[in-house]
Design a protein around this motif. Structure first.
Motif, PDB file in Angstrom:
ATOM      1  N   ARG A  39       0.843  -1.212   0.000  1.00 38.77           N
ATOM      2  CA  ARG A  39       0.000   0.000   0.000  1.00 38.77           C
ATOM      3  C   ARG A  39       0.874   1.258   0.000  1.00 38.77           C
ATOM      4  NH1 ARG A  39      -3.233  -2.847   3.656  1.00 38.77           N
ATOM      5  NH2 ARG A  39      -2.563  -1.607   5.447  1.00 38.77           N
ATOM      6  N   HIS A  40       1.957   1.233   0.803  1.00 32.11           N
ATOM      7  CA  HIS A  40       2.859   2.396   0.822  1.00 32.11           C
ATOM      8  C   HIS A  40       3.469   2.614  -0.567  1.00 32.11           C
ATOM      9  CE1 HIS A  40       2.521   3.241   4.977  1.00 32.11           C
ATOM     10  NE2 HIS A  40       3.299   2.282   5.439  1.00 32.11           N
ATOM     11  N   LEU A  41       3.897   1.540  -1.187  1.00 32.54           N
ATOM     12  CA  LEU A  41       4.542   1.666  -2.507  1.00 32.54           C
ATOM     13  C   LEU A  41       3.543   2.165  -3.543  1.00 32.54           C
ATOM     14  CD1 LEU A  41       6.729  -1.570  -2.394  1.00 32.54           C
ATOM     15  CD2 LEU A  41       7.543   0.793  -2.355  1.00 32.54           C
ATOM     16  N   GLU A  42       2.329   1.640  -3.474  1.00 34.10           N
ATOM     17  CA  GLU A  42       1.281   2.114  -4.385  1.00 34.10           C
ATOM     18  C   GLU A  42       1.026   3.605  -4.169  1.00 34.10           C
ATOM     19  OE1 GLU A  42       0.608   0.052  -7.075  1.00 34.10           O
ATOM     20  OE2 GLU A  42      -1.539   0.304  -6.721  1.00 34.10           O
ATOM     21  N   GLY A  43       0.941   3.996  -2.905  1.00 32.53           N
ATOM     22  CA  GLY A  43       0.687   5.405  -2.579  1.00 32.53           C
ATOM     23  C   GLY A  43       1.802   6.301  -3.097  1.00 32.53           C
ATOM     24  N   ALA A  44       3.040   5.842  -2.928  1.00 29.97           N
ATOM     25  CA  ALA A  44       4.182   6.639  -3.396  1.00 29.97           C
ATOM     26  C   ALA A  44       4.142   6.761  -4.918  1.00 29.97           C
ATOM     27  CB  ALA A  44       5.481   5.984  -2.943  1.00 29.97           C
ATOM     28  N   ALA A  45       3.817   5.659  -5.583  1.00 33.91           N
ATOM     29  CA  ALA A  45       3.757   5.678  -7.050  1.00 33.91           C
ATOM     30  C   ALA A  45       2.638   6.613  -7.531  1.00 33.91           C
ATOM     31  CB  ALA A  45       3.532   4.256  -7.582  1.00 33.91           C
ATOM     32  N   VAL A  46       1.499   6.517  -6.884  1.00 38.22           N
ATOM     33  CA  VAL A  46       0.379   7.384  -7.269  1.00 38.22           C
ATOM     34  C   VAL A  46       0.754   8.855  -7.044  1.00 38.22           C
ATOM     35  CG1 VAL A  46      -2.004   8.035  -6.688  1.00 38.22           C
ATOM     36  CG2 VAL A  46      -1.410   5.632  -6.932  1.00 38.22           C
ATOM     37  N   MET A 103       2.620  10.203  -9.978  1.00 35.79           N
ATOM     38  CA  MET A 103       1.724  10.459 -11.112  1.00 35.79           C
ATOM     39  C   MET A 103       0.796  11.646 -10.845  1.00 35.79           C
ATOM     40  SD  MET A 103       2.185   8.309 -13.723  1.00 35.79           S
ATOM     41  CE  MET A 103       3.851   8.867 -13.501  1.00 35.79           C
ATOM     42  N   LEU A 104       0.413  11.820  -9.573  1.00 38.66           N
ATOM     43  CA  LEU A 104      -0.415  12.982  -9.227  1.00 38.66           C
ATOM     44  C   LEU A 104       0.343  14.272  -9.535  1.00 38.66           C
ATOM     45  CD1 LEU A 104      -1.947  11.940  -5.766  1.00 38.66           C
ATOM     46  CD2 LEU A 104      -3.237  12.344  -7.862  1.00 38.66           C
ATOM     47  N   GLU A 105       1.628  14.272  -9.176  1.00 36.31           N
ATOM     48  CA  GLU A 105       2.419  15.488  -9.399  1.00 36.31           C
ATOM     49  C   GLU A 105       2.600  15.745 -10.905  1.00 36.31           C
ATOM     50  OE1 GLU A 105       3.223  18.075  -8.098  1.00 36.31           O
ATOM     51  OE2 GLU A 105       5.055  18.820  -8.991  1.00 36.31           O
ATOM     52  N   VAL A 106       2.804  14.670 -11.679  1.00 36.71           N
ATOM     53  CA  VAL A 106       2.923  14.841 -13.137  1.00 36.71           C
ATOM     54  C   VAL A 106       1.607  15.405 -13.678  1.00 36.71           C
ATOM     55  CG1 VAL A 106       3.206  13.645 -15.341  1.00 36.71           C
ATOM     56  CG2 VAL A 106       4.658  13.034 -13.418  1.00 36.71           C
ATOM     57  N   GLY A 107       0.498  14.836 -13.249  1.00 36.37           N
ATOM     58  CA  GLY A 107      -0.815  15.285 -13.724  1.00 36.37           C
ATOM     59  C   GLY A 107      -1.080  16.735 -13.368  1.00 36.37           C
ATOM     60  N   ARG A 108      -0.677  17.120 -12.145  1.00 30.66           N
ATOM     61  CA  ARG A 108      -0.866  18.516 -11.707  1.00 30.66           C
ATOM     62  C   ARG A 108      -0.055  19.450 -12.608  1.00 30.66           C
ATOM     63  NH1 ARG A 108       1.604  22.489  -9.410  1.00 30.66           N
ATOM     64  NH2 ARG A 108       3.565  21.351  -9.396  1.00 30.66           N
ATOM     65  N   CYS A 121      -5.800   2.633 -11.913  1.00 30.93           N
ATOM     66  CA  CYS A 121      -5.414   1.613 -10.921  1.00 30.93           C
ATOM     67  C   CYS A 121      -5.280   2.220  -9.527  1.00 30.93           C
ATOM     68  CB  CYS A 121      -4.115   0.926 -11.333  1.00 30.93           C
ATOM     69  SG  CYS A 121      -4.329  -0.021 -12.858  1.00 30.93           S
ATOM     70  N   GLY A 122      -4.950   3.495  -9.454  1.00 30.50           N
ATOM     71  CA  GLY A 122      -4.810   4.170  -8.156  1.00 30.50           C
ATOM     72  C   GLY A 122      -6.130   4.682  -7.609  1.00 30.50           C
ATOM     73  N   GLY A 123      -7.219   4.446  -8.360  1.00 32.07           N
ATOM     74  CA  GLY A 123      -8.538   4.832  -7.842  1.00 32.07           C
ATOM     75  C   GLY A 123      -8.843   6.312  -8.000  1.00 32.07           C
ATOM     76  N   ILE A 124      -8.073   7.005  -8.830  1.00 40.29           N
ATOM     77  CA  ILE A 124      -8.296   8.458  -8.989  1.00 40.29           C
ATOM     78  C   ILE A 124      -9.276   8.713 -10.141  1.00 40.29           C
ATOM     79  CG2 ILE A 124      -7.149  10.689  -9.407  1.00 40.29           C
ATOM     80  CD1 ILE A 124      -5.954   9.405  -6.952  1.00 40.29           C
ATOM     81  N   VAL A 125      -9.080   7.943 -11.220  1.00 45.85           N
ATOM     82  CA  VAL A 125      -9.895   8.121 -12.432  1.00 45.85           C
ATOM     83  C   VAL A 125     -10.726   6.856 -12.633  1.00 45.85           C
ATOM     84  CG1 VAL A 125      -9.684   8.229 -14.977  1.00 45.85           C
ATOM     85  CG2 VAL A 125      -8.306   9.750 -13.542  1.00 45.85           C
ATOM     86  N   GLU A 177       2.838  18.513  -4.305  1.00 41.08           N
ATOM     87  CA  GLU A 177       3.907  19.324  -4.892  1.00 41.08           C
ATOM     88  C   GLU A 177       5.158  19.341  -4.011  1.00 41.08           C
ATOM     89  OE1 GLU A 177       4.174  23.815  -6.677  1.00 41.08           O
ATOM     90  OE2 GLU A 177       2.325  23.225  -5.719  1.00 41.08           O
ATOM     91  N   MET A 178       4.969  19.074  -2.712  1.00 41.98           N
ATOM     92  CA  MET A 178       6.099  19.062  -1.773  1.00 41.98           C
ATOM     93  C   MET A 178       7.090  17.933  -2.077  1.00 41.98           C
ATOM     94  SD  MET A 178       6.314  21.204   0.711  1.00 41.98           S
ATOM     95  CE  MET A 178       5.376  22.594   1.263  1.00 41.98           C
ATOM     96  N   PHE A 179       6.567  16.808  -2.603  1.00 45.94           N
ATOM     97  CA  PHE A 179       7.428  15.623  -2.724  1.00 45.94           C
ATOM     98  C   PHE A 179       8.657  15.827  -3.614  1.00 45.94           C
ATOM     99  CE2 PHE A 179       3.404  13.352  -1.428  1.00 45.94           C
ATOM    100  CZ  PHE A 179       3.859  13.015  -0.180  1.00 45.94           C
TER     101      PHE A 179
END
Ligand SMILES: C[S@@+](CC[C@H](N)C(=O)[O-])C[C@H]1O[C@@H](n2cnc3c(N)ncnc32)[C@H](O)[C@@H]1O
Length: 355
Positions: A20-27, A30-35, A74-78, A110-112
């Motif tokens: 779950r941690h790895l999935e969260g980090a990966a998402v 991708m969230l930052e790229v999408g932003r 896969c990350g449940g966002i879309v 954006e902090m990451f």
């Protein structure tokens, strides 16, 4: 000592937690790229659409968009309709990913990249015991901080923060002298100076870039001024009736010194308003709270380390209510009122020199 039996169920549960941690980090990546490329804003407007349509409408490469969409699905966002091959950002999700309100959580994401950029410096500091200076986070930090906190101040400065101490808003209306220490880009000063034309406002920050932005933003306001100043050495010719510190004490090189200078710069009957992270000073109390791991991560990667870099105590982001209250008292504040969680992340301390 008898060897403790290897608990297979515990190991399995831990593997699942790691996944779950790895999935969260990966998402998060991708969230930052999408932003950055504006895909959330675009998808919020488009509705259900194919990757070709989304790429066309957002002016991006379809192959990249399609791969990003797969990660988001896969990350449940879309949401994905496999028969039509369409992707949709539900309105309820768009509310947390778009717009200029505090509901948009992408400013946290954006902090990451900024924090991961300094991983080598932080790792080195683990070995040497040193720190990572503020300069390592510039030129991005000031703007990022501004983007992150601006919507919160727009929404909550008057209602949740300045509105808490009884009688403060009427005093601001009537006209008092106010200082904001660690003012960053001066957004709080600008908002207050506009709303309370009879009061005068001074913003202090050690960052030249922050003060330059603040001066530009408040250029039409005759009752607002800004000074590049290390607030641990703050000395004022005329005392202030109100001093504020928004998210600006726990990462100081000399937090105790800053609190003492603030106390000394207050007029009799004056108020110090300190907004800082909502946490307990005890780790055990914070375990399990939402975002607690985020707090300690940001602390290690920034707040604690910038203080240590400047020879400070490195209080850390989660220095907490108990320590903060004690330090305020030690700085000479006779009365300290704590308002816990005045927003989802922060608590408000209202400190007075005299009772
Ligand atoms: C986390 S930022 C908060 C900025 C702003 N108050 C906000 O809420 O967006 C902390 C600010 O404190 C400033 N700062 C740190 N140490 C300082 C010092 N010794 N004197 C003055 N400003 C300082 C930093 O430059 C930065 O702008």
């Amino acid at each position: 000592m008898p060897e403790v039996e290897f608990d297979r169920a515990k190991a399995k549960a831990f593997t699942q937690l790691m996944v779950r941690h790895l999935e969260g980090a990966a998402v998060s990546v991708m969230l930052e790229v999408g932003r950055r490329v504006g895909l959330f804003e675009a998808m919020a407007k488009i509705g259900a659409a194919t990757s070709v349509e989304i790429a066309e409408k957002s002016g991006l490469s379809e192959r990249y968009v399609r791969e990003w969409l797969a990660a988001m699905v896969c990350g449940g966002i879309v949401e994905y309709a496999s028969r039509e091959r369409t992707y949709r950002l539900p309105r309820e999700h768009a509310a947390g990913l778009t717009g200029a309100s505090t509901r948009n959580l992408t400013s946290m994401v954006e902090m990451f990249p900024l924090m991961t950029r300094v991983i080598p410096d932080v790792a080195e500091a683990f070995r040497t015991g040193g720190g990572v200076p503020y300069s390592a986070f510039q030129p991005d930090f000031t703007g990022l901080m501004d983007r992150r906190s601006r919507p919160r101040y727009d929404e909550l400065l008057f209602s949740a923060y300045l509105g808490k101490p009884e009688g403060l808003l009427p005093r601001l209306e009537a006209g008092i002298r106010v200082a904001d220490v660690g003012c960053g880009t001066g957004h709080c000063i600008t908002l207050m100076a506009r709303r309370f034309p009879k009061s005068t406002f001074v913003g202090y920050d050690i960052s030249d870039a922050g003060i330059a932005s603040a001066r530009a933003a408040a250029s039409g306001l005759a009752n607002a001024s800004f000074v590049v100043q290390d607030v641990a050495k703050l000395e004022v010719s005329a005392p202030f009736d109100l001093i504020t510190a928004f998210d600006a004490i726990h990462d100081q090189a000399d937090p105790a010194g800053v609190l003492r200078q603030v106390r000394a710069a207050l007029a009799p009957g004056g108020t110090f308003l300190m907004l800082d992270v909502c946490a307990s000073s005890e780790l055990a109390d914070n375990v399990g709270l939402p975002m607690a791991a985020y707090l300690y991560t940001m602390s290690t990667m920034h707040c604690m380390s910038v203080s240590l870099a400047a020879g400070g105590p490195g209080l850390g982001t989660a220095w907490g209510h108990q320590l903060a209250t004690r330090m305020l008292r030690e700085a000479g504040f006779a009365e300290v009122q704590l308002f816990e969680r005045v927003d989802p992340a922060n608590s408000l301390y209202v400190a007075r020199g005299d009772r």
